[in-house]
Design an enzyme around this catalytic site. Structure first.
Site, PDB file in Angstrom:
ATOM      1  N   ASP A  25      35.504  35.018  49.764  1.00 13.01           N
ATOM      2  CA  ASP A  25      35.796  33.736  50.423  1.00 13.01           C
ATOM      3  C   ASP A  25      35.679  32.592  49.416  1.00 13.01           C
ATOM      4  O   ASP A  25      35.028  32.721  48.384  1.00 13.01           O
ATOM      5  CB  ASP A  25      34.834  33.499  51.597  1.00 13.01           C
ATOM      6  CG  ASP A  25      33.369  33.479  51.165  1.00 13.01           C
ATOM      7  OD1 ASP A  25      32.994  34.332  50.323  1.00 13.01           O
ATOM      8  OD2 ASP A  25      32.602  32.633  51.660  1.00 13.01           O
ATOM      9  N   GLU A  26      36.320  31.476  49.764  1.00 17.26           N
ATOM     10  CA  GLU A  26      36.165  30.210  49.041  1.00 17.26           C
ATOM     11  C   GLU A  26      36.236  30.389  47.521  1.00 17.26           C
ATOM     12  O   GLU A  26      35.329  29.989  46.788  1.00 17.26           O
ATOM     13  CB  GLU A  26      34.850  29.540  49.458  1.00 17.26           C
ATOM     14  CG  GLU A  26      34.846  29.193  50.946  1.00 17.26           C
ATOM     15  CD  GLU A  26      33.556  28.563  51.453  1.00 17.26           C
ATOM     16  OE1 GLU A  26      32.483  28.801  50.847  1.00 17.26           O
ATOM     17  OE2 GLU A  26      33.610  27.830  52.459  1.00 17.26           O
ATOM     18  N   VAL A  27      37.338  30.978  47.064  1.00 17.70           N
ATOM     19  CA  VAL A  27      37.527  31.172  45.617  1.00 17.70           C
ATOM     20  C   VAL A  27      38.084  29.862  45.052  1.00 17.70           C
ATOM     21  O   VAL A  27      39.269  29.739  44.750  1.00 17.70           O
ATOM     22  CB  VAL A  27      38.458  32.365  45.324  1.00 17.70           C
ATOM     23  CG1 VAL A  27      38.429  32.701  43.831  1.00 17.70           C
ATOM     24  CG2 VAL A  27      38.033  33.586  46.136  1.00 17.70           C
TER      25      VAL A  27
END
Length: 467
Positions: free
Chosen positions: A142-144
């Site tokens: 997530d949230e790269v």
């Protein structure tokens, strides 16, 4: 929602293993069917990965005992190891800094380096070696943030037909393929936020749907139910045979939240029940109730696990019973040993009998009354503001009669809070390591207590100067 995983975010305020063992039967009784264990730096990594271990990391023996107890209580275990974004606990170290996507930022892994995949594989292998009979393994993703902004990525993206979406999918697919080839009976799970905006065609052509199960997360009290149903249907059409949902029971209403807003989290579960009721029955694998302890590796602590157990209890029981009712409220009160569960306001300081309930009581008292009582004395007491201002304190000036107007109150207040904090320290030592207690106290107690202590000390100095 036949599978209900409780997420334990261990990257902050990781409870002692003995406390987690005490909580397991309660989780089972409340309706949990498994645990989603996000170890981060609390896993006992060895060899070249040993430097990832925090000083308070669990020992292999502690984890084996905990996992054995979880199995004995009929709880599935799903480990979570971040493999793309939120890699701060790895990439902050000088030895791994060369694997950053952006040289200055430790959050995302560089997907172009073979060493990046080798690192992820080594982490997964060590975690796998301590777990038995796993059915799922969560690989994060997530949230790269800042993906595509590293120098190698910029060059790669200049080539024809290359896009940030393809870059993202290729790394997730590489990690999932690596896991599948070594552990063919284990299904990888990924957070879905990096996939949400991608077209059906892009997702279907990537081959990812045959490899992973996406976990759709939303922690709001007012989810867009229609949009979530459409997203689930999109994933289904792309070829993902199963998806998961992810709600939250804590750690989603404020980065430095100290008390849990049960009503917010209850509404979040009710929204997800609506999504589930409109979803194809065979498409849903289960739901994870997330309990974030930090927003990321470098942020402050939010609500401690014992503080949020009433919220977790309400959320689990609501999902198990398909809604919230007076009967659900009674069940929760009975299981937690609480006389009056409050959902729409913060809990009162009444005591329960669940493990760590004394921490909830004392944290509630501190959160409600410490700052307000100190501010009342120092900022709204006319004798302090009028006759013992910073100007007076600096010069050790005070009228003798004024001493009698507020010294007893100041000394009494300081004595009261020192006693409360002594009790809280003792309660926290049963559950947490010293570093957790120090951090929580520095954030939530010291700012007010030190102000109070300082005014008492200054008063003593002024009295001495008078004499």
């Amino acid at each position: 929602m036949r599978r209900r995983l409780v997420h334990l975010d261990l990257k902050g305020a990781a409870p002692r293993a003995q406390y987690l063992e005490q909580v397991l039967p309660l989780l089972r009784a409340l309706g949990a069917t498994g645990l989603l264990l996000e170890y981060e730096d609390t896993f006992p990594y060895t060899g070249p990965l040993e430097l990832l271990r925090a000083p308070h990391a669990y020992s292999p023996a502690e984890l084996r005992a905990l996992l054995s107890r979880a199995r004995a209580h009929g709880l599935d275990v799903v480990p979570l190891v971040q493999s793309f974004g939120h890699m701060e606990f790895v990439l902050k170290h000088r030895e791994f800094a060369h694997l950053r996507e952006v040289k200055e930022l430790p959050n995302a892994l560089n997907p172009h380096k073979e060493e990046s995949l080798a690192l992820v594989k080594a982490m997964i292998d060590q975690v796998m070696a301590l777990h038995e009979d796993l059915q799922w393994f969560h690989i994060g993703c997530d949230e790269v943030y800042y993906l595509g902004e590293g120098e190698e990525s910029k060059q790669w993206l200049q080539q024809q037909d290359n896009t940030p979406e393809k870059l993202c999918l290729s790394h997730i697919k590489a990690v999932a393929t690596c896991l599948a080839s070594s552990y063919p009976t284990v299904t990888p799970i990924v957070w879905d936020d990096m996939l949400r905006g991608m077209s059906e065609e892009t997702l279907a052509e990537s081959g990812l749907p045959q490899l992973v199960q996406p976990m759709i997360w939303d922690y709001a009290a007012d989810i867009d139910v229609e949009a979530k149903v459409q997203l689930l249907e999109k994933y289904h059409r792309c070829g993902f045979p199963k998806v998961w949902f992810a709600s939250a029971f804590k750690g989603a209403t404020g980065v430095n939240q100290s008390l849990t807003l049960i009503g917010h989290h209850l509404r979040n579960q009710l929204e997800w029940l609506q999504v589930a009721s409109r979803s194809p029955g065979d498409a849903l694998e289960g739901i994870a109730l997330t309990g974030w302890q930090r927003y990321d590796h470098f942020s402050v602590l939010c609500e401690l696990l014992p503080v949020a157990i009433p919220s977790l209890a309400v959320c689990l029981q609501t999902l198990q019973n398909g809604g919230y009712s007076e009967k659900v409220k009674e069940n929760v009160e009975n299981l937690l040993g609480m006389s009056n569960l409050e959902v729409d306001t913060f809990m009162s300081t009444s005591l329960g009998t669940f493990p760590g309930s004394n921490i909830l009581t004392l944290v509630t008292e501190v959160s409600f009354y410490l700052k307000s009582s100190v501010d009342e004395l120092l900022e709204r007491n006319r004798y302090v503001t009028g006759w013992f201002s910073p100007y007076h304190r600096k010069r050790k000036m005070i009228h003798p009669i004024i001493i009698h107007h507020f010294q007893p109150d100041a000394v009494s207040l300081l004595s009261k809070w020192n006693a409360v904090l002594q009790d809280l320290q003792a309660a926290m030592e049963q559950v947490f390591h010293r570093c957790v207690i120090e951090e929580w106290m520095e954030e939530n107690v010291h700012p007010s207590l030190q102000k109070l202590q300082q005014v008492v000390d200054d008063l003593d100095e002024a009295i001495k100067a008078q004499n």
